[in-house]
Scaffold this active site. Structure first.
Site, PDB file in Angstrom:
ATOM      1  N   SER A 408       0.792  -1.224   0.000  1.00 20.37           N
ATOM      2  CA  SER A 408       0.000   0.000   0.000  1.00 20.37           C
ATOM      3  C   SER A 408       0.827   1.279   0.000  1.00 20.37           C
ATOM      4  O   SER A 408       0.273   2.350  -0.248  1.00 20.37           O
ATOM      5  CB  SER A 408      -0.939   0.012   1.211  1.00 20.37           C
ATOM      6  OG  SER A 408      -0.199  -0.082   2.417  1.00 20.37           O
ATOM      7  N   HIS A 436      -5.407  -5.089  -0.271  1.00 23.49           N
ATOM      8  CA  HIS A 436      -5.556  -4.090  -1.330  1.00 23.49           C
ATOM      9  C   HIS A 436      -5.773  -4.713  -2.697  1.00 23.49           C
ATOM     10  O   HIS A 436      -6.217  -4.021  -3.615  1.00 23.49           O
ATOM     11  CB  HIS A 436      -4.316  -3.191  -1.379  1.00 23.49           C
ATOM     12  CG  HIS A 436      -4.228  -2.213  -0.254  1.00 23.49           C
ATOM     13  ND1 HIS A 436      -4.720  -0.933  -0.335  1.00 23.49           N
ATOM     14  CD2 HIS A 436      -3.706  -2.337   0.990  1.00 23.49           C
ATOM     15  CE1 HIS A 436      -4.510  -0.303   0.811  1.00 23.49           C
ATOM     16  NE2 HIS A 436      -3.889  -1.129   1.630  1.00 23.49           N
ATOM     17  N   LYS A 468     -12.030  -2.267   1.625  1.00 26.10           N
ATOM     18  CA  LYS A 468     -11.587  -1.488   0.468  1.00 26.10           C
ATOM     19  C   LYS A 468     -12.501  -1.705  -0.735  1.00 26.10           C
ATOM     20  O   LYS A 468     -13.387  -0.903  -0.996  1.00 26.10           O
ATOM     21  CB  LYS A 468     -10.133  -1.831   0.176  1.00 26.10           C
ATOM     22  CG  LYS A 468      -9.237  -1.472   1.381  1.00 26.10           C
ATOM     23  CD  LYS A 468      -7.902  -2.114   1.325  1.00 26.10           C
ATOM     24  CE  LYS A 468      -7.063  -1.705   2.528  1.00 26.10           C
ATOM     25  NZ  LYS A 468      -7.531  -2.329   3.784  1.00 26.10           N
TER      26      LYS A 468
END
Length: 651
Positions: A408, A436, A468
């Protein structure tokens, strides 16, 4: 000039990528450790084709023309490699794939290449010549089925020196301000020990907070900005002011409307207050309420939780899955349940704090390998097998490799095919954090495993979060049924944590079905494709402007390098003035000279929104002199990546 084993024989950079290190993939090429020249034997002709086995060999692709110092050779029937000059154009994998698959033996990227043998006569080692042995990653054991391009341009020397000087000046002024605070010349805002407690054990370490009070406080206004809307493509921000250099804030009562959101992890755009997800969550809220008020092992196990876990297992392609109420705790509480004393953890140096905390809590021995560096990982694996545990030399009970799908802060993607090859070779276990990457990568949004076209069974522990791409909260663990059954009784998150809220569960179920196409629409597939298009467009435009951009070309996390400490706050403030919200990051979250702004792209971003943001970023980049890149790419037309299109540079 003969290169040393594992060394570099390049006298000048290869295109935009600089020197290619041993075993390192750059723009689709991998450097072999056997960088020597082999004299052409009777088994190969001038065109690089093999005699007696031409029907099984591939012709030389366009751009790799044979020359007196470039020869084709064959190590096994049907496996054609090339000795080519130092300067090589970036040839895409389509030039190989269009000619059909070729049976080949798998050679791990980290192993030296065997000396090739021609069919009619053996080749001879030529001590007079020395060239770079380069071949496409798809020909190296077939580990990669797609281009894998990552860029980490080196920090310019002048910028690095000025960055260190900037931190030095801030440190000197920090000590001066501490001196003035000590003598009550300047008002002291930070916490201090009371006079009557001076003789006791210190509860407050004054020196450890030096950075916080003298550096962080000066740019604190760039963080913790209160949002008062849905974190979609645009957000509303509450305006605030500080009259004491960011030690405290006061709200003005004004709302900054329609700020372009370039910082949220809303990759697929499901974080919104309208649409099918919101409607389904509202319906479940009326039926189940908000809280569960119990753990899964007591009376907090709802039918919605069971439905979600079956859906997650189906989505990942694994036998079973288990969900948790917090993504951070999914890592920090489950790793100690999997390994303990007598086990070895091999962790990437840039792993998330949750992985680091979980590894430390486990009590296992931890060794760190360089980021995405397979040579470093293999060396640690070899040493672990050869030497065993310290002092006793007994074999390790388990060896667990910890990696992330998308990192990230770097925007890089794990070299999963190589990690899996090493894991199988050395009989280790693999723990993959897809916080992610799940939903954001792959043609069907199933993460980095789908992105590389790999088998989910090759990953022992598949971890991810719902915070996310799914616009919700919580995390999951997927894998074998035996693994999940074990975690249900041994994981602290499962035994002691409260269950997921029913509306949150429904948000995840609805969004996941949308991605899978089970809702009867193509909305999920369109979101995945839109995110991929936005990512490639945004990254390409920033590179054309001259910014240094880190990470993989397919990663929706886009770090733009700022470097100098004074530019961290300046960039965030200037962008907000232009109605664009960004996230800026500095030390200690990054190396001290690698401060950056981190953009997170979303399928909710339209081309008009991205063009507006790019225009303002370009303007601020000129204002703050942030265009440090020395390898500016020439803009190319949007066309398929094949042997006729490659990146060029302006000298």
């Amino acid at each position: 000039m003969r290169p040393e084993p594992g060394g570099c024989c390049c006298r000048r950079p290869v295109r935009t990528n600089g020197c290619v290190a041993n075993g390192e993939v750059k723009n689709g090429y991998v450097r072999s450790s056997a960088a020597v020249c082999w004299r052409r034997g009777p088994g190969a002709d001038r065109a690089g084709r093999l005699k007696g086995g031409a029907e099984a060999a591939l012709p030389v692709p366009a751009g790799l023309l044979p020359s007196p110092r470039s020869r084709g050779f064959c190590s096994e029937p049907g496996t054609l490699l090339y000795l080519i000059p130092l300067e090589v154009p970036n040839i895409g994998p389509q030039s190989w794939q269009q000619r059909g698959p070729v049976p080949q033996k798998q050679y791990p990227l980290t192993l030296p290449m065997e000396r090739p043998q021609a069919e009619e006569a053996p080749t001879e080692l030529c001590p007079c010549d020395s060239v770079l042995v380069v071949h496409h990653v798809t020909q190296n054991g077939g580990l990669y089925k797609r281009p894998f391009n990552e860029a980490f341009e080196e920090t310019p020397m002048l910028v690095a020196v000025l960055t260190y000087v900037g931190y030095g000046v801030l440190t000197l002024f920090g000590y001066l301000r501490d001196f003035l605070r000590h003598w009550r010349i300047e008002k002291c805002h930070h916490a201090t020990e009371r006079e009557e407690q001076k003789d006791f054990v210190s509860l407050y370490q004054d020196f450890e907070n030096f950075y916080t009070r003298n550096l962080y406080m000066r740019i604190r206004d760039n963080w913790n900005r209160p949002i008062c809307s849905v974190p979609g493509a645009r957000v509303d921000i509450m305006e605030r002011q500080s009259h004491d250099y960011n030690w405290s804030f006061k709200y003005t009562g004004n709302i900054i409307k329609g700020v372009i959101n370039m910082g949220s992890y809303n990759y697929l755009g499901f974080a919104r207050n309208s649409g099918p997800c919101q409607e389904a969550a509202a319906k479940v809220l009326e039926e189940y309420g908000v809280g569960v008020c119990s753990t899964r092992q007591e009376i907090g196990n709802l039918d919605k939780h069971e439905e979600l876990e079956k859906l997650v297992a189906n989505f990942l392609g694994v036998e079973a899955a288990m969900t948790y109420g917090m993504g951070f705790a999914t890592n920090s509480m489950n790793i100690p349940a999997l390994v303990g004393k007598g086990c070895l953890i091999l962790s990437d140096e840039l792993n998330h704090a949750s992985l680091v905390l979980g590894a430390r809590l486990s009590g296992a021995t931890i060794r760190v390998f360089k980021h995405n560096n397979m040579q470093s990982l293999e060396k640690l694996l070899k040493d672990a097998i050869v030497y065993g545990q310290p002092r006793t030399r007994r074999p390790w009970k388990k060896i667990l490799i910890l990696v992330e799908g998308i990192y990230s802060m770097e925007g890089s993607i794990v070299r999963l095919p190589e990690v899996i090859a090493l894991k199988k070779k050395y009989k280790a276990y693999l723990y993959l954090d897809e916080a992610h990457s799940i939903g954001a990568l792959g043609p069907t949004g199933r993460g980095v495993v789908d992105y590389f076209g790999l088998d989910p069974e090759d990953v022992d522990v598949m971890m991810g979060t719902f915070t996310k791409s799914f616009g919700a909260s919580g995390g999951y663990i997927g894998g074998k049924k035996e693994l999940i059954d074990y975690l249900r009784t041994h994981s602290h998150s499962a035994v002691y944590a409260t269950s997921l809220s029913p509306p949150v569960v429904e948000q995840i179920i609805t969004s996941m079905k949308c991605i899978m196409g089970l809702d009867g629409t193509s909305l999920g597939k369109e979101c995945v494709q839109q995110l991929a298009e936005n990512t490639r467009y945004f990254r390409r435009r920033l590179k054309e402007m001259g910014f240094i951009i880190y990470g993989n070309e397919d990663s929706p996390v886009v770090p733009l390098m700022l470097y100098m400490p004074a530019k961290i706050g300046a960039f965030g403030r200037e962008m907000l003035k232009r109605n664009i919200g960004v996230v800026v990051v500095g030390f200690p979250a990054t190396p001290i000279i690698e401060s950056r702004a981190r953009f997170c792209l979303s399928a909710a971003h339209t081309k008009e929104i991205l063009d507006t943001a790019l225009k303002e970023i370009d303007e601020v980049g000129d204002l703050l002199q942030l265009k440090y890149s020395r390898h500016r790419l020439v803009p190319l037309l949007d066309r398929p990546f094949d042997e006729t299109t490659y990146e060029e540079t302006e000298d």
